[in-house]
Scaffold this motif. Structure first.
Motif, PDB file in Angstrom:
ATOM      1  N   GLN A  53       1.109  -0.944  -0.197  1.00  0.00           N
ATOM      2  CA  GLN A  53      -0.156   0.027   0.310  1.00  0.00           C
ATOM      3  C   GLN A  53       0.766   1.173  -0.131  1.00  0.00           C
ATOM      4  O   GLN A  53       0.434   2.087  -0.964  1.00  0.00           O
ATOM      5  N   SER A  56       3.609   1.228  -2.762  1.00  0.00           N
ATOM      6  CA  SER A  56       2.513   1.650  -4.309  1.00  0.00           C
ATOM      7  C   SER A  56       2.288   3.124  -4.528  1.00  0.00           C
ATOM      8  O   SER A  56       2.117   3.447  -5.714  1.00  0.00           O
ATOM      9  N   ARG A  57       1.688   3.873  -3.249  1.00  0.00           N
ATOM     10  CA  ARG A  57       1.879   5.318  -3.829  1.00  0.00           C
ATOM     11  C   ARG A  57       2.723   6.168  -4.148  1.00  0.00           C
ATOM     12  O   ARG A  57       2.302   7.445  -4.994  1.00  0.00           O
ATOM     13  N   ILE A 247      -4.712   3.465  -0.321  1.00  0.00           N
ATOM     14  CA  ILE A 247      -5.191   2.570  -1.074  1.00  0.00           C
ATOM     15  C   ILE A 247      -6.416   2.530  -1.171  1.00  0.00           C
ATOM     16  O   ILE A 247      -7.345   1.731   0.053  1.00  0.00           O
ATOM     17  N   ILE A 262      -7.143   7.186   1.514  1.00  0.00           N
ATOM     18  CA  ILE A 262      -6.189   7.697   0.259  1.00  0.00           C
ATOM     19  C   ILE A 262      -4.761   8.758   0.337  1.00  0.00           C
ATOM     20  O   ILE A 262      -5.491   9.694   0.839  1.00  0.00           O
TER      21      ILE A 262
END
Length: 341
Positions: A53, A56-57, A247, A262
């Motif tokens: 998570q 990944s951002r 996410i 998010i």
């Protein structure tokens, strides 16, 4: 190159380190002049898979910046903490001008490596603050407590048992503050809600997170806070609800994940890119770019849960969102370890 002797070589305690930099938010000290190529040669170093998570951002924001031509981007994933500095040096020696990543498990060592390459900009996820004596090392963190608070409001409205389970990776500030914000939002809807809080001691162990969640469900939880992968799987199997983090996983769990807080890393990375391009990158705390008012966080659309969340909760979410963006309401940042009720 000769290694610079940093003050960080002494015992590094979080409170002592924060105390030396209290109140220093995006205050640059002696900007380092960096000759930025166009696009900027950029490397990412991650201790987990880019599918995880949090990372990944960062990865998503870097790919976006590359697609628009601001950077050329390469990365290494699953880098162990003991190997982290070696990879930093390799990318530095290859001519990368911006190196991004997360040094939570290698704080002192990473800063010492950065001191060896003063003409390279380092933007690193860190539990600590910037150091004026290391002008090319900036820090960031996922301060998405605003969105976490809003997701807590929804969770508080959706629980029937007033029992919410919360599974986290490690009890460090990056996790603790989001949990506390979530709990505050849930309590605003129902002050009688009880929380089961547990940490699995890993950033990526879905089976362990799933088993921990199963135990909470057995103990009465009917809503789970999925700070780690694996929690929503348990919720889905047992037919209860989950709240996502960092996410939006509703597409994978359409009948399970009600809402998600998010993280948008784009404002953080874009600010760093602009500084490198201007030749003025400096030691700074980029954490505030994760705030909702900066566009760094948001509440995911309800999607499949449209019409299923009580209107009272939606009205409060809308009110608080506007107040957060205007500055009329502030979500408390509490980095202390949360406890079960």
């Amino acid at each position: 190159m000769k290694r610079t002797n940093l003050a960080l070589r002494s015992a590094l305690s979080r409170r002592a380190f924060l105390g030396t930099t209290a109140g220093a938010t995006l205050v640059a000290a002696a900007p380092v002049k960096l000759l930025a190529a166009d696009p900027i040669k950029t490397a990412g170093i991650y201790t987990v898979p880019v599918e995880q998570q949090w990372v990944s951002r960062i990865h998503k924001a870097a790919v976006t910046a590359q697609d628009r031509g601001d950077i050329s981007y390469t990365y290494s994933e699953n880098v162990s903490n003991t190997d982290y500095t070696r990879v930093m040096r390799e990318y530095a020696e290859q001519g990368h001008k911006l190196i991004i990543g997360e040094v939570f498990g290698a704080e002192q060592e990473a800063r010492e490596v950065a001191a060896e390459y003063p003409d390279i900009a380092f933007l690193m996820g860190s539990s600590f603050k910037e150091d004026a004596g290391l002008p090319n090392f900036a820090v960031f963190d996922n301060y998405i407590q605003d969105a976490s608070y809003l997701s807590g409001i929804i969770a508080g409205a959706m629980t029937n048992s007033a029992n919410i389970g919360m599974v986290g990776g490690f009890p460090i500030p990056e996790v603790n503050r989001l949990m506390h914000a979530f709990m505050a939002g849930a309590h605003e809807m129902n002050p009688d809600i009880k929380f089961q809080v547990s940490f699995i001691g890993s950033w990526f162990d879905p089976p362990k997170a799933k088993e921990t969640a199963f135990a909470m469900i057995e103990n009465g939880a009917d809503v789970l806070y999925a700070e780690r992968f694996g929690v929503s799987d348990a919720a889905q199997e047992k037919g209860i609800l989950a709240i996502g983090n960092v996410i939006d996983t509703q597409g994978d769990y359409p009948e399970t994940v009600v809402a998600s807080a998010i993280w948008h890393f784009e404002p953080t990375l874009d600010a760093a890119i602009a500084q490198v391009q201007a030749g003025s990158f400096a030691a700074a705390d980029y954490g505030t770019y994760s705030f909702m008012k900066e566009g760094g966080s948001s509440l995911a659309p309800l999607g499949t849960f449209e019409g299923k969340v009580p209107q009272e909760a939606l009205d409060l979410v809308n009110t608080r969102t506007e107040e957060i963006k205007s500055g009329a309401f502030s979500v408390e940042i509490n980095d202390e370890e949360p406890k079960s009720s």
